[in-house]
Design a protein around this motif. Structure first.
Motif, mmCIF file in Angstrom:
data_model
loop_
_atom_site.group_PDB
_atom_site.id
_atom_site.type_symbol
_atom_site.label_atom_id
_atom_site.label_comp_id
_atom_site.label_asym_id
_atom_site.label_seq_id
_atom_site.Cartn_x
_atom_site.Cartn_y
_atom_site.Cartn_z
ATOM 1 N N LEU A 201 0.835 -1.206 0.000
ATOM 2 C CA LEU A 201 0.000 0.000 0.000
ATOM 3 C C LEU A 201 0.866 1.250 0.000
ATOM 4 N N LEU A 202 1.913 1.259 0.816
ATOM 5 C CA LEU A 202 2.804 2.411 0.886
ATOM 6 C C LEU A 202 3.604 2.562 -0.412
ATOM 7 N N ALA A 203 4.011 1.421 -0.992
ATOM 8 C CA ALA A 203 4.789 1.477 -2.225
ATOM 9 C C ALA A 203 3.966 2.050 -3.373
ATOM 10 N N GLU A 204 2.650 1.819 -3.328
ATOM 11 C CA GLU A 204 1.769 2.267 -4.403
ATOM 12 C C GLU A 204 1.132 3.635 -4.132
ATOM 13 N N ALA A 205 1.443 4.219 -2.984
ATOM 14 C CA ALA A 205 0.735 5.436 -2.569
ATOM 15 C C ALA A 205 1.190 6.690 -3.299
ATOM 16 N N GLY A 206 2.347 6.632 -3.955
ATOM 17 C CA GLY A 206 2.807 7.793 -4.718
ATOM 18 C C GLY A 206 2.893 9.040 -3.868
ATOM 19 N N PRO A 207 2.269 10.143 -4.306
ATOM 20 C CA PRO A 207 2.368 11.404 -3.562
ATOM 21 C C PRO A 207 1.698 11.356 -2.193
ATOM 22 N N TYR A 208 0.861 10.347 -1.976
ATOM 23 C CA TYR A 208 0.176 10.233 -0.690
ATOM 24 C C TYR A 208 0.963 9.429 0.339
ATOM 25 N N ALA A 209 2.128 8.885 -0.045
ATOM 26 C CA ALA A 209 2.879 8.003 0.842
ATOM 27 C C ALA A 209 3.250 8.638 2.185
ATOM 28 N N PRO A 210 3.760 9.872 2.224
ATOM 29 C CA PRO A 210 4.097 10.434 3.537
ATOM 30 C C PRO A 210 2.883 10.554 4.460
ATOM 31 N N ALA A 211 1.759 11.004 3.907
ATOM 32 C CA ALA A 211 0.552 11.127 4.734
ATOM 33 C C ALA A 211 0.057 9.758 5.174
ATOM 34 N N LEU A 212 0.120 8.771 4.270
ATOM 35 C CA LEU A 212 -0.326 7.434 4.624
ATOM 36 C C LEU A 212 0.555 6.837 5.708
ATOM 37 N N GLN A 213 1.866 7.033 5.615
ATOM 38 C CA GLN A 213 2.751 6.523 6.661
ATOM 39 C C GLN A 213 2.411 7.161 8.002
ATOM 40 N N GLY A 214 2.136 8.462 7.996
ATOM 41 C CA GLY A 214 1.735 9.122 9.234
ATOM 42 C C GLY A 214 0.450 8.543 9.787
ATOM 43 N N TYR A 215 -0.505 8.257 8.913
ATOM 44 C CA TYR A 215 -1.768 7.659 9.355
ATOM 45 C C TYR A 215 -1.537 6.267 9.936
ATOM 46 N N VAL A 216 -0.730 5.463 9.266
ATOM 47 C CA VAL A 216 -0.437 4.113 9.758
ATOM 48 C C VAL A 216 0.219 4.181 11.134
ATOM 49 N N ASN A 217 1.145 5.085 11.308
ATOM 50 C CA ASN A 217 1.792 5.239 12.616
ATOM 51 C C ASN A 217 0.779 5.606 13.683
ATOM 52 N N HIS A 218 -0.143 6.502 13.337
ATOM 53 C CA HIS A 218 -1.174 6.904 14.293
ATOM 54 C C HIS A 218 -2.069 5.726 14.676
ATOM 55 N N VAL A 219 -2.495 4.954 13.685
ATOM 56 C CA VAL A 219 -3.377 3.827 13.960
ATOM 57 C C VAL A 219 -2.687 2.789 14.843
ATOM 58 N N ARG A 220 -1.437 2.482 14.525
ATOM 59 C CA ARG A 220 -0.697 1.514 15.347
ATOM 60 C C ARG A 220 -0.616 1.978 16.797
ATOM 61 N N LYS A 221 -0.380 3.262 16.975
ATOM 62 C CA LYS A 221 -0.300 3.809 18.324
ATOM 63 C C LYS A 221 -1.658 3.742 19.014
ATOM 64 N N SER A 222 -2.726 4.072 18.287
ATOM 65 C CA SER A 222 -4.074 4.081 18.868
ATOM 66 C C SER A 222 -4.503 2.693 19.300
ATOM 67 N N TYR A 223 -4.258 1.685 18.453
ATOM 68 C CA TYR A 223 -4.705 0.340 18.768
ATOM 69 C C TYR A 223 -3.824 -0.335 19.806
ATOM 70 N N GLY A 224 -2.701 0.285 20.123
ATOM 71 C CA GLY A 224 -1.861 -0.248 21.186
ATOM 72 C C GLY A 224 -1.937 0.575 22.458
ATOM 73 N N SER A 225 -2.816 1.573 22.492
ATOM 74 C CA SER A 225 -2.875 2.480 23.636
ATOM 75 C C SER A 225 -4.019 2.131 24.574
ATOM 76 N N HIS A 226 -4.093 2.881 25.659
ATOM 77 C CA HIS A 226 -5.146 2.657 26.659
ATOM 78 C C HIS A 226 -6.528 3.023 26.117
ATOM 79 N N SER A 227 -6.580 3.791 25.016
ATOM 80 C CA SER A 227 -7.888 4.190 24.489
ATOM 81 C C SER A 227 -8.584 3.043 23.761
ATOM 82 N N ALA A 228 -7.827 2.016 23.332
ATOM 83 C CA ALA A 228 -8.429 0.883 22.620
ATOM 84 C C ALA A 228 -9.148 -0.030 23.612
ATOM 85 N N GLN A 229 -10.376 -0.400 23.271
ATOM 86 C CA GLN A 229 -11.160 -1.285 24.114
ATOM 87 C C GLN A 229 -11.024 -2.730 23.661
#
Length: 282
Positions: A201-229
């Motif tokens: 997905l990141l390899a194919e993201a082209g100009p959106y790759a930096p934003a997508l990587q930032g989103y992926v990092n955010h999601v990984r953090k969210s699903y590993g944090s105390h906010s995840a149920q």
């Protein structure tokens, strides 16, 4: 009075599985449906462990197939004599941005997350009118706040929320209560079931790759944090909505979800949400 009957979709894992077991523990005869009943082992084992196997009945239901929906609802009413509630839980996630995926993907997500909900609700309503029942639909905080790289998913969940909000007063006029349940991050199989190949997905993201990587990092953090149920925590409000005397239209499953949704509901010009979502991409 006979045991009340609830039909729940998407019960092979996650919130649906947890809600099916919890509803049975609350004394409901639970018709636990899934598209592929060969995946029922986790549910049947959980029901047996909870001592409620006799109250959990597995049935096949594909919410994208109107014949399957009609057949399942007809069978349930024929077997139990009534249907007292429906929990629309089946759903499918999708990550991507519109420039880089075709319209077929958008339609697929809408079929499961929106049209499937509408179809089951429409089919069940005559029986819910007869029983004075209720429609509980698991949406998402993504049904209130549009989130990056979730355009199709959020569009479908927004549509569900609009549909249910519009239906609620009409259904109430004939004795049927309607509610939507909005989880935030839930540590469940749903995330795995999205089926992401992140490197591709990141390899194919082209100009959106930096934003997508930032989103992926955010999601990984969210699903590993105390906010995840856990799935069980997110399912508890679903069962409460089934069993309480009255139910509000909109229910968040956690304090985090309430705070997140509150930002949108008080954000008249959209700037607060845009600032937050932009931060997710860094």
């Amino acid at each position: 009075m006979s045991t009340k009957t609830v039909l729940i979709t998407g019960t092979s894992s996650g919130i649906g599985l947890a809600a099916a077991v919890a509803a049975a523990r609350a004394g409901w005869h639970t018709v636990a449906t899934m598209r592929d009943t060969s995946r029922a082992d986790a549910l049947t084992k959980a029901a047996a462990a909870a001592g409620v196997a006799d109250l959990v009945q597995v049935k096949r239901l594909d919410v994208t197939d109107s014949d399957s929906v009609t057949a399942c609802v007809t069978e349930v009413v024929a077997e139990h004599g009534h249907l007292d509630a429906v929990v629309n839980n089946a759903g499918a996630g999708f990550v991507g941005t519109i420039e880089q995926h075709g319209m077929e993907k958008v339609r697929d997500v809408m079929e499961v997350n929106f049209f499937g909900v509408v179809e089951l609700t429409r089919t069940a309503l005559p029986h819910l009118r007869a029983s004075g029942g209720r429609v509980i639909t698991v949406t998402s905080v993504g049904g209130v706040v549009g989130q990056p790289f979730n355009e199709s998913y959020c569009a479908a969940k927004f549509a569900v929320e609009g549909f249910m909000e519009a239906l609620a007063p009409v259904a109430a006029s004939v004795g049927v209560q309607v509610a939507v349940v909005e989880p935030g991050a839930v540590s469940s199989e749903f995330v795995n079931n999205v089926g992401l190949d992140l490197p591709a997905l990141l390899a194919e993201a082209g100009p959106y790759a930096p934003a997508l990587q930032g989103y992926v990092n955010h999601v990984r953090k969210s699903y590993g944090s105390h906010s995840a149920q856990t799935s069980e925590q997110a399912a508890a409000p679903v069962v409460e909505a089934l069993t309480s005397e009255t139910v509000p239209l909109r229910i968040q499953t956690s304090g985090w979800a309430r705070d997140f949704v509150a930002v949108k509901l008080g954000d008249l010009d959209g700037s607060a949400v845009q600032t937050t979502m932009t931060g997710w991409l860094r």
